[in-house]
Design an enzyme around this catalytic site. Structure first.
Site, PDB file in Angstrom:
ATOM      1  N   SER A 250      28.092  49.341  20.516  1.00 29.43           N
ATOM      2  CA  SER A 250      27.448  50.513  21.107  1.00 29.43           C
ATOM      3  C   SER A 250      28.431  51.275  21.977  1.00 29.43           C
ATOM      4  CB  SER A 250      26.254  50.078  21.959  1.00 29.43           C
ATOM      5  OG  SER A 250      25.777  51.138  22.766  1.00 29.43           O
ATOM      6  N   LYS A 251      28.296  52.605  21.993  1.00 35.56           N
ATOM      7  CA  LYS A 251      29.129  53.428  22.886  1.00 35.56           C
ATOM      8  C   LYS A 251      28.810  53.125  24.348  1.00 35.56           C
ATOM      9  CE  LYS A 251      28.004  57.324  20.869  1.00 35.56           C
ATOM     10  NZ  LYS A 251      27.903  58.759  20.548  1.00 35.56           N
ATOM     11  N   ARG A 252      27.573  52.691  24.610  1.00 32.99           N
ATOM     12  CA  ARG A 252      27.180  52.416  25.990  1.00 32.99           C
ATOM     13  C   ARG A 252      27.970  51.246  26.586  1.00 32.99           C
ATOM     14  NH1 ARG A 252      22.323  53.494  23.487  1.00 32.99           N
ATOM     15  NH2 ARG A 252      21.908  51.276  23.155  1.00 32.99           N
TER      16      ARG A 252
END
Length: 477
Positions: A250-252
């Site tokens: 995930s980019k998060r």
């Protein structure tokens, strides 16, 4: 000629998975003498971000992935932004409706949510129940003039779709398991499913190389090609990229963002090298590749089905290998932005080049450089706990005052002469190795690691070295 495309949605930062998809498309195009097309799929108006499309274009260019055709580049099939092609989608949606391959759905969002809840409660896979599919076509057209509606794909109620994927091989999709997909939303904008098929055909795309998450949509897309009477392109669905817990990256998390890695000073060439290895395996054991070598070695048939785990340590190791090849003047130029908040911000190249040369070994990211240059600071750093432990050691109490006197009385001008004086103190006191050198380093820099003492002494000079050692010992020389 082979034609491939990368079609991101401008809804945020470019994901590592998106970069890999773009890269594999570029490598395939360059290897086969084809064309790489960039197309922006911006029909999700609720999620689109105003500047995201520019950011995506800039990131691709920073990574050396320049499109042959695209929004900025132009080309024979312009425009390359889907929101500028709405009339084309409306025209093709009307053809599907007229042929009975699509139908209007008037169900409210509330009814559809209630239906999904009922299906989940019954242990069923959520999907549309085709309620509006049975409406008489004449009645449906009349209602379309005044009622909100979407257009859905009329999936055949029986049969199967057989698909030969370049990565997954032969796949069979029973049509009974395929939902009647929305093709046109109530605002008149197409969904991905309609727009990408229309655009891929009109732009003469020969190979669709995209992520594994689109595999369930293959039967819908192949049906659209069949309904329009078009030949479908070849498909290759790339495996997922996973985090170290083997969940989808995930980019998060930070590790999934291309921009985050570039901002930390990972060279674009290293990021491209590493991302290429996430799912593709060369025919030999090599791990280090230049872009030209990737083009030469790339083969879709060597893309794995298994999910690829993103390993930040492996990326940083590859980055260090790429940074080794960068000449020091070029390395300094690339690192300048990371020095802006340090005392070296305005230092000349003549001053910084020998310092960078002294500390560059093993450098993994450009943002590590300020910390590596810190020992050369003309402001003494407060020693950390490990440094204090060496400064307060018994051997230090015996050696450091002697070194201070030798340096003060010797009027040295050269770093090597100062180091020779330290060696002589070691011989006289019987103190050697780390017990001799580590307290001195800790006193001069406040740290126990860093560049060679010779380089530090050459930079700060004899007077500053004597002053630092005196301050640390609280002795007036």
């Amino acid at each position: 000629m082979n034609r491939v495309r990368f079609a991101p949605s401008p809804t945020g930062d470019l994901h590592v998975g998106g970069l890999r998809t773009a890269l594999y498309n570029v490598l395939f195009a360059r290897k086969t003498g084809g064309a790489f097309i960039l197309r922006l799929e911006d029909t999700d108006r609720e999620r689109n971000l105003p500047e995201a499309h520019k950011d995506i274009l800039n990131l691709l260019r920073r990574c050396g992935l320049e499109p042959d055709e695209g929004p900025d580049t132009g080309g024979p099939f312009a425009p390359y932004v889907q929101s500028e092609r709405l009339a084309l989608y409306a025209e093709h949606a009307a053809k599907l409706l007229e042929a009975g391959h699509a139908y209007p759905c008037f169900c409210s969002a509330e009814r559809l949510e209630e239906l999904r809840q009922q299906q989940r409660a019954a242990g069923q896979t959520p999907g549309y129940d085709r309620r509006c599919r049975s409406i008489d076509p004449a009645e449906a057209r009349q209602r379309m003039a005044s009622e909100p509606h979407v257009l859905r794909l009329a999936i055949p109620l029986e049969g199967e779709i057989v698909h030969q994927d370049r990565v997954w091989g032969a796949l069979t999709f029973p049509l009974a398991d395929v939902d009647d997909q929305v093709l046109v939303k109530s605002d008149g904008y197409p969904t991905y499913h309609l727009a990408n098929v229309v655009d891929d055909h009109l732009m003469e795309i020969t190979h669709v190389i995209r992520g594994e998450e689109w595999l369930p949509s293959v039967p819908k897309h192949l049906l659209l090609y069949r309904f329009f009477g078009w030949e479908a392109p070849e498909f290759a669905h790339l495996p997922l990229i996973l985090n170290e817990q083997h969940r989808k990256l995930s980019k998060r998390e930070g590790t999934g963002s291309v921009l985050a890695w570039l901002d930390r000073g990972i060279p674009p060439e290293a990021l491209i090298n590493y991302v290429a290895l996430l799912g593709w395996h060369p025919s030999d054991e090599r791990e280090f590749f230049t872009f030209a070598e990737l083009v030469e070695a790339f083969d879709l048939e060597r893309v794995s089905r298994a999910g690829a785990v993103f390993d930040p340590a492996k990326l940083e190791w590859l980055a260090s290998e790429h940074l080794k090849l960068v000449p020091t003047p070029e390395l300094l130029a690339q690192a300048r932005p990371y020095l802006k908040s340090t005392e070296f911000a305005r230092a000349s190249d003549d001053l910084l080049l020998p310092l960078v040369e002294a500390v560059r070994a093993g450098l993994r990211r450009l943002d590590e450089l300020p910390a590596r240059l810190a020992p050369f600071s003309l402001r003494l750093t407060e020693p950390d706990e490990e440094a204090w432990s060496w400064i307060r050691a018994d051997a230090a109490r015996r050696s450091l005052p002697v070194i201070l006197r030798r340096w003060h009385d010797g009027n040295y001008t050269e770093a090597e002469a100062m180091l020779e004086a330290v060696r002589q103190v070691g011989k006289e006191t019987g103190i050697k190795g780390k017990e001799l050198w580590m307290p001195l380093r800790a006193s001069l820099t406040g740290r126990t690691g860093g560049p060679e003492l010779k380089a530090i002494l050459a930079h700060i000079g004899p007077d500053e070295a004597v002053a630092r050692l005196a301050r640390m010992l609280d002795i007036k020389p």
